[in-house]
Design a protein around this motif. Structure first.
Motif, PDB file in Angstrom:
ATOM      1  N   LYS A 150       0.831  -1.212   0.000  1.00 38.87           N
ATOM      2  CA  LYS A 150       0.000   0.000   0.000  1.00 38.87           C
ATOM      3  C   LYS A 150       0.865   1.262   0.000  1.00 38.87           C
ATOM      4  CE  LYS A 150      -0.560   0.582   4.931  1.00 38.87           C
ATOM      5  NZ  LYS A 150      -1.351   1.062   6.028  1.00 38.87           N
ATOM      6  N   ILE A 151       0.234   2.340  -0.440  1.00 40.26           N
ATOM      7  CA  ILE A 151       0.902   3.646  -0.448  1.00 40.26           C
ATOM      8  C   ILE A 151       0.736   4.274   0.936  1.00 40.26           C
ATOM      9  CG2 ILE A 151       0.825   5.979  -1.451  1.00 40.26           C
ATOM     10  CD1 ILE A 151       1.863   3.886  -3.414  1.00 40.26           C
ATOM     11  N   VAL A 152       1.816   4.806   1.478  1.00 40.34           N
ATOM     12  CA  VAL A 152       1.737   5.565   2.732  1.00 40.34           C
ATOM     13  C   VAL A 152       1.802   7.044   2.354  1.00 40.34           C
ATOM     14  CG1 VAL A 152       2.824   6.026   4.959  1.00 40.34           C
ATOM     15  CG2 VAL A 152       2.888   3.715   3.997  1.00 40.34           C
ATOM     16  N   ASN A 153       0.656   7.717   2.431  1.00 38.94           N
ATOM     17  CA  ASN A 153       0.604   9.119   1.991  1.00 38.94           C
ATOM     18  C   ASN A 153       1.119  10.059   3.063  1.00 38.94           C
ATOM     19  OD1 ASN A 153      -1.880   8.080  -0.022  1.00 38.94           O
ATOM     20  ND2 ASN A 153      -0.598   9.749  -0.796  1.00 38.94           N
ATOM     21  N   ALA A 154       2.425  10.240   3.069  1.00 40.65           N
ATOM     22  CA  ALA A 154       3.032  11.177   4.019  1.00 40.65           C
ATOM     23  C   ALA A 154       3.282  12.518   3.342  1.00 40.65           C
ATOM     24  CB  ALA A 154       4.324  10.592   4.569  1.00 40.65           C
ATOM     25  N   ASN A 155       2.694  12.695   2.149  1.00 42.64           N
ATOM     26  CA  ASN A 155       2.904  13.935   1.392  1.00 42.64           C
ATOM     27  C   ASN A 155       1.970  15.041   1.795  1.00 42.64           C
ATOM     28  OD1 ASN A 155       0.952  12.105   0.102  1.00 42.64           O
ATOM     29  ND2 ASN A 155       0.643  13.774  -1.341  1.00 42.64           N
ATOM     30  N   ILE A 156       0.950  14.727   2.547  1.00 35.71           N
ATOM     31  CA  ILE A 156      -0.084  15.726   2.810  1.00 35.71           C
ATOM     32  C   ILE A 156      -0.663  15.484   4.196  1.00 35.71           C
ATOM     33  CG2 ILE A 156      -1.889  14.319   1.658  1.00 35.71           C
ATOM     34  CD1 ILE A 156      -2.980  17.039   0.577  1.00 35.71           C
TER      35      ILE A 156
ATOM     36  N   ILE B  57      11.537   9.862  -5.202  1.00 31.96           N
ATOM     37  CA  ILE B  57      11.019   8.920  -6.197  1.00 31.96           C
ATOM     38  C   ILE B  57      11.416   7.494  -5.816  1.00 31.96           C
ATOM     39  CG2 ILE B  57      11.231   8.140  -8.598  1.00 31.96           C
ATOM     40  CD1 ILE B  57      11.518  11.155  -9.346  1.00 31.96           C
ATOM     41  N   GLU B  58      12.698   7.315  -5.448  1.00 32.11           N
ATOM     42  CA  GLU B  58      13.147   5.955  -5.101  1.00 32.11           C
ATOM     43  C   GLU B  58      12.509   5.480  -3.792  1.00 32.11           C
ATOM     44  OE1 GLU B  58      17.263   5.041  -5.670  1.00 32.11           O
ATOM     45  OE2 GLU B  58      17.317   6.019  -7.638  1.00 32.11           O
ATOM     46  N   LEU B  59      12.329   6.407  -2.860  1.00 35.54           N
ATOM     47  CA  LEU B  59      11.628   6.052  -1.614  1.00 35.54           C
ATOM     48  C   LEU B  59      10.229   5.517  -1.936  1.00 35.54           C
ATOM     49  CD1 LEU B  59      11.440   6.147   1.547  1.00 35.54           C
ATOM     50  CD2 LEU B  59      10.561   8.481   1.300  1.00 35.54           C
ATOM     51  N   LEU B  60       9.536   6.237  -2.814  1.00 37.65           N
ATOM     52  CA  LEU B  60       8.195   5.824  -3.205  1.00 37.65           C
ATOM     53  C   LEU B  60       8.210   4.477  -3.919  1.00 37.65           C
ATOM     54  CD1 LEU B  60       5.146   6.336  -3.690  1.00 37.65           C
ATOM     55  CD2 LEU B  60       5.759   7.696  -5.690  1.00 37.65           C
ATOM     56  N   GLU B  61       9.112   4.331  -4.878  1.00 36.77           N
ATOM     57  CA  GLU B  61       9.136   3.108  -5.689  1.00 36.77           C
ATOM     58  C   GLU B  61       9.518   1.878  -4.868  1.00 36.77           C
ATOM     59  OE1 GLU B  61      10.337   5.042 -10.017  1.00 36.77           O
ATOM     60  OE2 GLU B  61      11.868   4.085  -8.779  1.00 36.77           O
TER      61      GLU B  61
ATOM     62  N   THR C   8       9.290   1.655  -1.278  1.00 33.79           N
ATOM     63  CA  THR C   8       8.586   1.438  -0.011  1.00 33.79           C
ATOM     64  C   THR C   8       7.107   1.798  -0.065  1.00 33.79           C
ATOM     65  OG1 THR C   8       8.974   3.686   0.764  1.00 33.79           O
ATOM     66  CG2 THR C   8      10.697   2.071   1.249  1.00 33.79           C
ATOM     67  N   GLY C   9       6.687   2.548  -1.094  1.00 33.21           N
ATOM     68  CA  GLY C   9       5.319   3.035  -1.138  1.00 33.21           C
ATOM     69  C   GLY C   9       5.106   4.291  -0.298  1.00 33.21           C
ATOM     70  N   ILE C  10       6.186   4.779   0.332  1.00 34.41           N
ATOM     71  CA  ILE C  10       6.050   5.997   1.143  1.00 34.41           C
ATOM     72  C   ILE C  10       6.136   7.210   0.230  1.00 34.41           C
ATOM     73  CG2 ILE C  10       7.066   7.403   2.989  1.00 34.41           C
ATOM     74  CD1 ILE C  10       8.269   4.715   4.080  1.00 34.41           C
ATOM     75  N   CYS C  11       5.100   8.057   0.301  1.00 35.13           N
ATOM     76  CA  CYS C  11       5.043   9.234  -0.565  1.00 35.13           C
ATOM     77  C   CYS C  11       5.298  10.474   0.263  1.00 35.13           C
ATOM     78  CB  CYS C  11       3.669   9.300  -1.234  1.00 35.13           C
ATOM     79  SG  CYS C  11       3.438  10.740  -2.273  1.00 35.13           S
TER      80      CYS C  11
END
Lengths: 513, 513
Positions: A80-86, A460-464, A466-469
């Motif tokens: 899953k995506i962890v939306n830490a962007n907002i 970008i690499e963190l997201l790709e 770990t799913g952490i955004c």
């Protein structure tokens, strides 16, 4: 071509004889027009940037869709995506406060007040709000329902130790974003209008300045000193920009800080007010995180301004201050309900009338959001039937946030080549990726080749992996040659932090070996 | 002056030694800056006009305050204000639909689903919405929750007889106003960008055009022919303005009409689409009153465009159409909930991306309003537990509106020197005050002396004598030398109409004798 023209002609003839008259004029050159491309539209809207929902969150959305569509075969190294962007607490695990939602449910369907077993103060508050504002399905006064504005004025007076607040100065808005939009719109007289904004800043400001074709003037917060303000630097910027013909309209202050998570000292606030007083610059105090304070104390800019004015009315009585608040942050976290207000202090009536006109063009802010603002600033008191639950829920959210902030902060301290101020407020940490071009030669080479910045590559690499955004620091502004990222500390648990730490190690290994 | 300077200096010294350094520079000239006046701010915001909440409604608000504060001694010849200036049904006597409000109450407080005796389809719909969009307290996707966009796309397909609708083209907005704001903002490239708008028009358009420093180009609706459009006139305006160097960006169509209350024929719609196709002009179809139709049938512009494209793809496939809808009108009348959407058809992805960015700067539209839009376009069907009540409530509102429209229309027919088209849709009538300068010499003299227009005077005196608040035609635009007013037909009962007729007689007597 001819057959097409004839076809058009024949259809036109059937439908609309008058069309033929004008067709005659341009008949031989007629071709259907093409749709607009970005070069044909308003370039200010094309060039405005908004990183919080920019390219990395957009990739995250796409990955999220991929996971949803192929839950077992998406091929990604995370589920899953962890939306830490907002700062969007209820997207994660934060539950809405029962007090808010029980009252709001009655406002939506008043008949349930008698059918459900709600506490008496919930029913009573809903009754009073309905009595005063009527159905939440009716447009309210464009500035916000008078009853709610009065309640907010009472809250401000109490918060600031008794200094008066006038409901006529309060505008209910859709979150704080609409308030920023109104303010920057009225203040942007022409392309020489300048706005002092902190760097790093919340990119709503640069985006809105760009939409208004005005000039952003960044003043740097001092990372080494808990992101405090440097009044000398601001004064130099004012003089420098005045010489360039820039007409500086406002000084934006975000306190507690976004993305920095820091709280301004009283001394910092006094110095900013002094600058506003001296140069006749409007203060825009973005105080939406005023409830998110772990250490120290939030002091509203209005309170400090009132103290100064009491001492020296001649110097301070003309300071113009816009203070912004929101239901999206605090322990409320009701982002989707779009509640907010601004208080305009020291503005001439003729200017407030223009703000009112802008508000009236939008008719009114959402009335349930207005009511929510009232519930937030006027919560149950000790002894009220809802008090115990309200206290328990809010303390728990507050404690959770503090614990999560601390966990993430400690993780950053442990990460190699990451530096970080201890967060004392808001919902964010803005750690520095302290990567030197020497040690991280490969990373800097990759950045050059790919036309990305170092912090873009990291995020970008963190997201790709770990799913952490989260969002690269360049979306918020940073000192040239430094790299940061902004992350919320809202996601629950430690598992995502562990994954981040693991990623960090492999990232370093990849780009230093 | 010296003592003041010394006082400032001494305080500065206590607080902020660095301030003194810069004070030295400007010390002798230091005086606190004055607050901004309207001449210092963005002149576009100063000059924009918005009559629906303009001077007459502001006087009405003040009278209303007076009545509330002195219920028994206000000295006015009426006891309440009748707000016929704005289509705000729930401010008057319209009750919200049970279906909407029951579901919304669960979305606000999901736990009540089990505690109250709601119909099963209410509980089921709330469950599905919550499952798909999560808490309504979280920010949604900036374009609107994907689930809701898909549901809207399904509605559009069904409404338009099967032509496809893509959820990626749908943007949830805060009422229709935000949609207009986004569209006009992206299309206003520079001060030569022109927008064709109907006259009379809903003043949101002229106001937003003014804010964007663009050029409004009014095309007159034909009052003698049920306010229909005249394509020949529009074509002439296009050629004329092109010669002046105006780059015409969009053609605004309001159907059913506001303020006219009329419905465009299919032939009218085809002619407008032809113009858009020929000149590459974006069509903005304000179709928020699509459910408010008493006579004839509403045809969406998209459906007609699809039919034409099917016949002649080369001519029509590049037409760009933005279609707007809202929860504020129809039989919903949920103005304060700020629900709305726009569908963008034929726009390039790169342009839609810019609209998306504007939406993302505002984060998202209110999520409860998004859910309400879903409830509106996807209501209970025959056989569902909520169907009977839903049908009864919506028919009753629909019938009431038709009856009220007819009552008011007949009253205008009876009034001396008033002409009026029979309303066939929307919520408004735009009667003509057919006052000749010869017969109404006193009135025209008064207008000249007071710098008011004839319709201003009529509306002010109507308000002062009866408490009825409506808007002078000049706020919407009218043929030079003609005078109108816009009134909603929403207020219940006949008593207010009788008072109006009585006023009208005395007004005529006053200004003709």
């Amino acid at each position: 071509m001819l057959s097409k023209m004839l076809a058009i002609k024949s259809v036109m003839k059937q439908r609309q004889p008058r069309f033929l008259v004008s067709l005659k004029v341009s008949y031989s050159t007629y071709k259907p027009a093409q749709p607009l491309s970005v070069k044909d539209i308003n370039q200010k809207t094309v060039h405005a940037k908004y990183a919080v929902r920019g390219k990395i969150p957009i990739i995250a959305d796409e990955l999220n869709d991929l996971i949803k569509k192929n839950p077992s075969s998406h091929g990604l190294p995370f589920s899953k995506i962890v939306n830490a962007n907002i700062g969007n607490p209820q997207q994660l695990d934060q539950k809405p406060l029962t007090w808010y939602r029980q009252v709001l449910s009655i406002l939506q369907y008043p008949a349930i007040a008698d059918a459900v077993d709600y506490p008496e103060d919930v029913k009573e508050r809903a009754r009073v709000i309905l009595e005063n504002i009527g159905s939440i399905g009716a447009y309210s006064h464009s500035q916000g329902a008078p009853y709610i504005r009065q309640s907010i004025a009472n809250f401000i007076e109490k918060r600031d130790g008794g200094y008066p607040s006038n409901p006529n100065n309060i505008f209910l808005t859709s979150g704080a974003s609409t308030a920023v939009s109104y303010l920057l719109q009225i203040l942007s007289s022409n392309e020489k209008s300048g706005f002092l904004i902190p760097i790093p800043q919340y990119p709503l400001y640069t985006a809105t300045i760009a939409l208004n074709n005005a000039v952003p003037i960044g003043y740097y917060l001092d990372e080494k000193n808990h992101w405090s303000t440097d009044p000398e630097q601001i004064r130099s910027l004012i003089l420098e920009n005045k010489q360039k013909g820039i007409d500086i309209k406002a000084l934006v202050v975000i306190n507690p800080g976004n993305p920095t998570g820091s709280i301004l000292s009283k001394q910092d606030i006094i110095e900013l007010i002094d600058i506003a007083a001296e140069y006749g610059i409007v203060l825009i105090a973005d105080e939406v995180y005023q409830e998110n304070v772990f250490k120290g104390k939030f002091l509203s800019m209005k309170k400090v301004l009132n103290e100064l004015t009491e001492q020296e009315p001649e110097t301070y009585e003309h300071v113009q201050l816009a203070s912004l608040h929101s239901t999206s942050k605090g322990v409320s976290g009701e982002c989707g309900q779009r509640g907010g207000y601004m208080e305009l202090i020291g503005f001439k009536t003729e200017v407030k009338d223009v703000v009112f006109k802008l508000a009236s063009i939008n008719l009114c802010s959402v009335v349930s959001g207005q009511a929510l603002m009232e519930l937030m600033i006027n919560p149950p008191q000790e002894g009220d039937p809802s008090w115990e639950l309200y206290r328990a829920e809010t303390s728990s959210i507050h404690n959770d946030l503090e614990i999560r902030a601390d966990l993430l902060y400690r993780a950053f301290l442990e990460m190699e080549d990451v530096k970080c101020n201890k967060p004392t407020g808001a919902m964010y940490i803005f750690p520095k990726l302290d990567f030197s071009p020497e040690k991280y030669r490969k990373l800097f080479m990759r950045a050059e080749q790919s036309n990305l910045q170092v912090d873009d590559i990291y995020c970008i690499e963190l997201l790709e992996n770990t799913g952490i955004c989260c969002v690269p620091g360049n979306g918020f502004g940073q000192v040239e040659g430094t790299y940061h990222l902004r992350t919320t500390f809202l996601p629950p648990g430690k598992e995502w932090i562990d994954r981040w730490m693991e990623f960090h190690q492999s990232f370093i290994k990849k780009y230093t070996s």
